[in-house]
Write a protein that holds these residues in place. Structure first.
Motif, PDB file in Angstrom:
ATOM      1  N   ASN A 252       8.441  29.988  28.210  1.00 24.62           N
ATOM      2  CA  ASN A 252       7.434  29.248  27.605  1.00 24.62           C
ATOM      3  C   ASN A 252       6.994  28.099  28.599  1.00 24.62           C
ATOM      4  O   ASN A 252       7.453  27.917  29.861  1.00 24.62           O
ATOM      5  N   GLU A 253       6.151  26.931  27.951  1.00 21.54           N
ATOM      6  CA  GLU A 253       5.863  25.930  28.954  1.00 21.54           C
ATOM      7  C   GLU A 253       7.023  25.031  29.631  1.00 21.54           C
ATOM      8  O   GLU A 253       6.786  24.398  30.447  1.00 21.54           O
ATOM      9  N   LYS A 254       7.979  24.787  28.670  1.00 24.96           N
ATOM     10  CA  LYS A 254       9.164  24.082  29.426  1.00 24.96           C
ATOM     11  C   LYS A 254       9.635  24.568  30.263  1.00 24.96           C
ATOM     12  O   LYS A 254      10.045  23.856  31.301  1.00 24.96           O
ATOM     13  N   PHE A 255       9.867  25.933  30.360  1.00 28.85           N
ATOM     14  CA  PHE A 255      10.390  26.766  31.481  1.00 28.85           C
ATOM     15  C   PHE A 255       9.500  26.559  32.578  1.00 28.85           C
ATOM     16  O   PHE A 255       9.971  26.595  33.944  1.00 28.85           O
ATOM     17  N   ASN A 256       8.219  26.689  32.532  1.00 26.13           N
ATOM     18  CA  ASN A 256       7.133  26.595  33.504  1.00 26.13           C
ATOM     19  C   ASN A 256       7.333  25.233  34.095  1.00 26.13           C
ATOM     20  O   ASN A 256       7.227  25.017  35.466  1.00 26.13           O
ATOM     21  N   ASP A 257       7.531  24.033  33.299  1.00 25.76           N
ATOM     22  CA  ASP A 257       7.552  22.782  33.678  1.00 25.76           C
ATOM     23  C   ASP A 257       8.753  22.430  34.627  1.00 25.76           C
ATOM     24  O   ASP A 257       8.967  21.692  35.476  1.00 25.76           O
ATOM     25  N   LEU A 258      10.000  23.187  34.161  1.00 25.43           N
ATOM     26  CA  LEU A 258      11.285  22.927  34.846  1.00 25.43           C
ATOM     27  C   LEU A 258      11.126  23.716  36.454  1.00 25.43           C
ATOM     28  O   LEU A 258      11.682  22.953  37.324  1.00 25.43           O
ATOM     29  N   PHE A 259      10.310  24.755  36.542  1.00 26.75           N
ATOM     30  CA  PHE A 259      10.288  25.292  37.705  1.00 26.75           C
ATOM     31  C   PHE A 259       8.941  24.946  38.596  1.00 26.75           C
ATOM     32  O   PHE A 259       8.796  25.333  39.698  1.00 26.75           O
ATOM     33  N   GLY A 260       7.944  23.929  37.745  1.00 28.24           N
ATOM     34  CA  GLY A 260       6.701  23.743  38.425  1.00 28.24           C
ATOM     35  C   GLY A 260       5.807  24.840  38.972  1.00 28.24           C
ATOM     36  O   GLY A 260       4.964  24.628  39.748  1.00 28.24           O
ATOM     37  N   SER A 261       5.795  25.710  37.904  1.00 28.22           N
ATOM     38  CA  SER A 261       4.908  26.765  38.165  1.00 28.22           C
ATOM     39  C   SER A 261       4.759  27.695  36.904  1.00 28.22           C
ATOM     40  O   SER A 261       5.818  27.833  36.269  1.00 28.22           O
ATOM     41  N   VAL A 262       3.558  28.319  36.501  1.00 27.27           N
ATOM     42  CA  VAL A 262       3.307  29.414  35.780  1.00 27.27           C
ATOM     43  C   VAL A 262       3.826  30.738  35.844  1.00 27.27           C
ATOM     44  O   VAL A 262       4.032  30.832  37.134  1.00 27.27           O
ATOM     45  N   PRO A 263       3.979  31.637  34.999  1.00 27.38           N
ATOM     46  CA  PRO A 263       4.499  33.036  35.749  1.00 27.38           C
ATOM     47  C   PRO A 263       3.306  33.686  36.710  1.00 27.38           C
ATOM     48  O   PRO A 263       2.157  33.414  36.383  1.00 27.38           O
ATOM     49  N   ARG A 264       3.820  34.313  37.684  1.00 29.45           N
ATOM     50  CA  ARG A 264       2.959  35.121  38.667  1.00 29.45           C
ATOM     51  C   ARG A 264       2.079  36.180  37.951  1.00 29.45           C
ATOM     52  O   ARG A 264       2.817  36.554  37.122  1.00 29.45           O
ATOM     53  N   ASN A 265       0.828  35.914  38.182  1.00 33.42           N
ATOM     54  CA  ASN A 265       0.000  37.044  37.548  1.00 33.42           C
ATOM     55  C   ASN A 265       0.212  38.162  38.843  1.00 33.42           C
ATOM     56  O   ASN A 265      -0.753  37.794  39.507  1.00 33.42           O
ATOM     57  N   PRO A 266       0.712  39.348  38.445  1.00 35.37           N
ATOM     58  CA  PRO A 266       0.746  40.403  39.504  1.00 35.37           C
ATOM     59  C   PRO A 266      -0.801  40.742  39.840  1.00 35.37           C
ATOM     60  O   PRO A 266      -0.673  41.591  41.180  1.00 35.37           O
ATOM     61  N   ASP A 267      -1.804  40.718  39.076  1.00 39.80           N
ATOM     62  CA  ASP A 267      -3.094  41.394  39.442  1.00 39.80           C
ATOM     63  C   ASP A 267      -3.689  40.448  40.633  1.00 39.80           C
ATOM     64  O   ASP A 267      -4.553  41.121  41.283  1.00 39.80           O
TER      65      ASP A 267
END
Length: 604
Positions: A252-267
């Motif tokens: 979720n967003e809290k996970f993204n904030d922890l690592f400073g990035s959104v999930p990678r879009n493979p496309d």
């Protein structure tokens, strides 16, 4: 003779297995027949194969055991949604109607599917249900060469359990303790698989292959925020950072904030050093937890043998750490460690644990090299090749081995189709693509021109068991390619100062050893040891060694990216013609690419 079929289905990697009086006869995943990777549908084609193999019909099967209990799984879903409410209502409203309509009444659904196979089938009291993690434990213990063992299973989630410890004695298994959902090592790893842009329940091995390119910079971040690990290896996940319990995504967003990035879009987003470091970090955390658990259960139960199953047992790097630290004297891992193997465990568990039937040979590995799938006679292969107009030559075994090893030594990529298909995700010499491990170009050639997959993916070495200690730091058999060891120091090549400071994918093209095609960037290799039990595959490597002095070849699954491994000679020919494979060996038939005309086989 008592015939029992085990079935796994409706999540991922559906499969069916057959045992007769406790002897493993055949097993296969549905994906190999349907050509849909990780097919989760009812394994109708796999069951038809089992019936053909045993020359019987469904009414002659004594029991059919499903690998888990749907009512317990439904209970977990309900309790989870209630515990997290009102969060997750959207997912709840999607999932529950499907359960109420279809999944909850799985016995009726299974009977319906079986009647599609044989309309005269009379189910009576034949259909029974095992438990998910018990099926995993049974798949690991009963085929193992141990009469007494601790059994560790770990995956995403079964009904409730995500990790279990059991003890196997003779024909009995007793589950001693478990960790329950939502606390799951498998789901934690899958969350990072999702975050780095790979597919959950299929891309975890890509993340494992990517990890050595990175530095484990985020281990402390993970341990401080995401997972609380105790001294005995037990753990709890902080659900504030995850959405898998109730949502449509893993993180979720809290996970993204922890690592400073959104999930990678493979496309549209390349893999960066950040993703490599993330991969290295979760791999290190996973290894450390598994080693902690292993040390604790060795001490607690005082048993020198360990059996492993569940999807996490496919993490061959972690398995190698258990072995390297000599926590147990012996380790045996079910080659179909994921859900597919649950079908086999369901059948074996019923025979031994419920019916109390003794094991016939508890001192040998009874998986038969995992060669449990369909096979084709040389006559059948020839007829198929003639029908499609393929150009081929038939050779005696000696001539075939001589010709194929010459081509391997010339740097050719060879499709290898022999005897029975493997059960489980690994190519083990039945349906394999082979190459010369000494070639600096072979990894790139097979990755980019044959498999059409990511360039960073490593290949496995197949090595004669008698030579494994000369080439690898491994003191054990590894027949199922589920253990990682380092290439021996005296086989490594000296690195330049520039090579030693290379980062990320710069490491990819460095020639590190005398067998560069199978040496990963950390000098490790996922090893398959090969013996005379592997038949002509063993003879091939032995012949290659006589010619070259090297008892190691490249072995990878016979498929292209996005497809399951080939099953039939037609599948193999299609793959051969659609890629830059140079040679195809089907039984005793040899096909060379330059002799072929590319026929349209879509309607075959």
């Amino acid at each position: 003779m008592t015939k029992i079929i085990g079935i796994s289905a409706f999540y991922h990697d559906s499969a069916a297995s057959l045992i007769e009086d406790g002897v493993i006869i055949a097993a296969a995943q549905e994906e190999r027949f349907s050509r849909r990777k990780h097919d989760d549908r009812f394994p109708k084609n796999a069951i038809k194969f089992l019936l053909e193999t045993s020359n019987c019909n469904l009414n002659e099967i004594d029991k059919i055991i499903f690998y888990e209990k749907p009512f317990l799984k439904f209970e977990r879903l309900l309790e989870t949604y209630i515990a997290f409410s009102p969060k997750g209502f959207k997912q709840f409203s999607k999932a529950i109607p499907i359960w109420l309509k279809e999944k909850l009444f799985q016995k009726k659904q299974i009977v319906s599917y079986l009647k599609e196979i044989d309309n005269s089938f009379l189910p009576g009291d034949k259909i029974l249900f095992s438990e998910h993690h018990f099926s995993h434990a049974a798949s690991a213990f009963y085929p193992s060469p141990f009469n007494n063992a601790v059994i560790l299973t770990a995956d995403g989630v079964g009904e409730w359990a995500t990790t279990t410890v059991a003890v196997g004695n003779g024909n009995e298994i007793e589950i001693k303790k478990e960790i329950e959902f939502p606390h799951s090592l498998g789901l934690l790893y899958s969350a990072f698989t999702y975050y780095t842009g790979f597919k959950v329940n299929g891309g975890e091995y890509k993340l494992m292959g990517l990890a050595p390119y990175g530095e484990p910079k985020y281990v402390k971040t993970i341990l401080d925020n995401l997972i609380d690990v105790k001294e005995d290896g037990s753990f709890r996940l902080n659900q504030d950072y995850f959405d898998y319990a109730t949502g449509l995504t893993m993180t979720n967003e809290k996970f993204n904030d922890l690592f400073g990035s959104v999930p990678r879009n493979p496309d549209n987003e390349d893999i960066s050093q950040f993703h490599m470091d993330i991969g290295a970090s979760i791999q290190k955390v996973t290894e450390d937890i598994i080693v902690k658990i292993a040390k604790n259960i060795r001490k607690e139960y005082g048993i020198e043998n360990l059996c492993l199953a569940g999807g996490v047992a496919l993490n061959c790097v972690a398995n190698g750490k258990i072995l390297k630290e000599k926590i147990f004297k012996n380790v045996w891992i079910q080659p179909a460690a994921g859900d597919a193997g649950g079908s086999l465990g369901a059948a074996l568990g019923y025979w031994h644990n419920e019916l109390k039937m003794e094991r016939l040979n508890s001192n040998i590995d009874s998986m038969k090299c995992s060669y449990l799938g369909p096979e084709y006679s040389n006559e059948k292969i020839k007829n198929i090749l003639i029908d499609i107009g393929a150009k081929f030559k038939s050779f005696t075994n000696d001539k075939l081995l001589d010709f194929t090893t010459d081509k391997l030594a010339e740097g050719k990529a060879v499709g290898w189709f022999q005897n029975k298909m493997e059960f489980g995700p690994r190519a083990l010499g039945g349906r394999s693509i082979l190459g010369d491990a000494r070639s600096p170009e072979m990894q790139k050639k097979i990755n980019l021109k044959v498999k059409f997959r990511e360039s960073f993916r490593p290949f496995a070495p197949a090595v004669l068991l008698e030579d494994v200690n000369e080439w690898f730091d491994l003191d054990s058999e590894s027949p199922y390619m589920l253990l990682v060891g380092k290439v021996k120091e005296n086989k490594l090549l000296e690195q330049t100062s520039d090579q030693m400071i290379a980062k990320g994918l710069e490491k990819l093209n460095i020639v590190r050893s005398k067998i560069p095609a199978v040496t990963h960037v950390d000098n490790s290799a996922r090893i398959q040891t090969v013996t005379a039990e592997n038949g002509i595959y063993y003879d091939l490597i032995k012949t290659f060694k006589k010619k070259t002095g090297c008892p190691v070849i490249v072995n990878t699954s016979f498929n292209v990216r996005g497809e399951p491994p080939v099953n039939t000679p037609i599948d193999a020919y299609k793959c051969f013609m659609a890629t830059d494979l140079d040679v195809l060996v089907l039984g005793n038939c040899i096909l060379e690419k330059h002799n072929q005309i590319n026929f349209n086989l879509d309607n075959e």
